[in-house]
Design a protein around this motif. Structure first.
Motif, PDB file in Angstrom:
ATOM      1  N   VAL A 153       0.822  -1.210   0.000  1.00 39.11           N
ATOM      2  CA  VAL A 153       0.000   0.000   0.000  1.00 39.11           C
ATOM      3  C   VAL A 153       0.856   1.261   0.000  1.00 39.11           C
ATOM      4  O   VAL A 153       2.039   1.237   0.337  1.00 39.11           O
ATOM      5  CB  VAL A 153      -0.937   0.020   1.234  1.00 39.11           C
ATOM      6  N   ALA A 154       0.228   2.375  -0.385  1.00 41.46           N
ATOM      7  CA  ALA A 154       0.932   3.655  -0.391  1.00 41.46           C
ATOM      8  C   ALA A 154       1.056   4.233   1.007  1.00 41.46           C
ATOM      9  O   ALA A 154       2.031   4.916   1.325  1.00 41.46           O
ATOM     10  CB  ALA A 154       0.196   4.640  -1.289  1.00 41.46           C
ATOM     11  N   ARG A 155       0.069   3.965   1.863  1.00 41.06           N
ATOM     12  CA  ARG A 155       0.057   4.502   3.215  1.00 41.06           C
ATOM     13  C   ARG A 155      -0.260   3.401   4.213  1.00 41.06           C
ATOM     14  O   ARG A 155      -1.131   2.563   3.978  1.00 41.06           O
ATOM     15  CB  ARG A 155      -0.990   5.611   3.349  1.00 41.06           C
ATOM     16  N   THR A 156       0.465   3.398   5.331  1.00 43.33           N
ATOM     17  CA  THR A 156       0.218   2.395   6.359  1.00 43.33           C
ATOM     18  C   THR A 156      -0.751   2.945   7.403  1.00 43.33           C
ATOM     19  O   THR A 156      -1.229   4.076   7.311  1.00 43.33           O
ATOM     20  CB  THR A 156       1.538   1.954   7.021  1.00 43.33           C
ATOM     21  N   LYS A 157      -1.068   2.142   8.395  1.00 36.70           N
ATOM     22  CA  LYS A 157      -1.976   2.553   9.464  1.00 36.70           C
ATOM     23  C   LYS A 157      -1.415   3.801  10.169  1.00 36.70           C
ATOM     24  O   LYS A 157      -0.205   3.918  10.311  1.00 36.70           O
ATOM     25  CB  LYS A 157      -2.130   1.416  10.478  1.00 36.70           C
ATOM     26  N   PRO A 158      -2.298   4.721  10.567  1.00 36.98           N
ATOM     27  CA  PRO A 158      -3.754   4.614  10.671  1.00 36.98           C
ATOM     28  C   PRO A 158      -4.542   4.919   9.401  1.00 36.98           C
ATOM     29  O   PRO A 158      -5.763   5.003   9.459  1.00 36.98           O
ATOM     30  CB  PRO A 158      -4.084   5.640  11.752  1.00 36.98           C
TER      31      PRO A 158
END
Length: 224
Positions: A137-142
């Motif tokens: 993914v491009a962005r992790t949590k949150p």
């Protein structure tokens, strides 16, 4: 809606590794002359590099963030990965869900290499239907990306038939942004208040406690 799939976080939830990640991050930050309090680092565990580093060093540029993430990954692999062990009954919890016909998904901000290592460490390759990692993914949590990617791999399963199990507020927040309810465990070292404020629908001490109360927990709603 009966629960048809469970998305499990790994670090701090299934694997006792949060404190080890704190040590690895501490050393990575020290490598660029940044001395950070361990609690401050711990409070960001659960995020991937893209979210964790800017929270602690907001003025660092993108290349610096990338280099720090690479340093952390190298240090963690060399010094700490082999020290990370599953929490008691972690395998049994996944086996129980699988045995009830629920899809078991591992959805972590960890790297793909770490996720593969943990699949073998837990001995759950035959139990897990799908996985998603920080590399997907491009962005992790949150940010919701990791759980959204998991939902994409379960096309016949609506969000209200899915539940997340995680240990950090960032797991809970990411789940909520996908319209997924989340159960929290305390094994990652986060306070109940933080987990509740993030939206946890239930809190258990650890996965062993969750397994012991499975039928009475939000995971146990399997009636059709």
């Amino acid at each position: 809606m009966p629960i048809k799939a469970i998305l499990f976080d790994i670090d701090g939830t299934l694997i006792d590794s949060n404190d080890l990640h704190v040590l690895a991050w501490e050393e990575a930050f020290a490598g660029i002359g940044a001395r950070l309090d361990r609690q401050a680092i711990h409070d960001q565990i659960g995020k991937g590099t893209d979210m964790l580093v800017p929270s602690l060093l907001p003025d660092l540029d993108e290349d610096g963030v990338t280099r720090l993430g690479e340093a952390h990954g190298r240090i963690f692999k060399e010094k700490y990965l082999d020290r990370a062990k599953p929490f008691a009954r972690a395998h049994d919890l996944l086996a129980h869900a699988h045995g009830l016909g629920q899809s078991v998904v591992l959805a972590s901000s960890a790297s793909r290499n770490e996720l593969d290592h943990y699949l073998d460490l837990l001995g759950v390759r035959d139990l897990v239907a799908e996985t998603t990692s920080g590399d997907d993914v491009a962005r992790t949590k949150p940010a919701p990306d990791i759980f959204a990617a998991a939902l994409d791999k379960l096309p016949d399963t609506p969000a209200d038939a899915v539940i997340v199990v995680g240990d950090t507020p960032y797991d809970i927040e990411a789940a909520g942004r996908c319209g997924i309810a989340a159960v929290a465990v305390r094994s990652g070292g986060f306070a109940d208040e933080a987990l509740t404020q993030a939206g946890a629908v239930a809190i258990y001490d650890d996965v062993a406690a969750l397994l012991a109360d499975y039928a009475g927990s939000p995971l146990g709603d399997i009636a059709g």
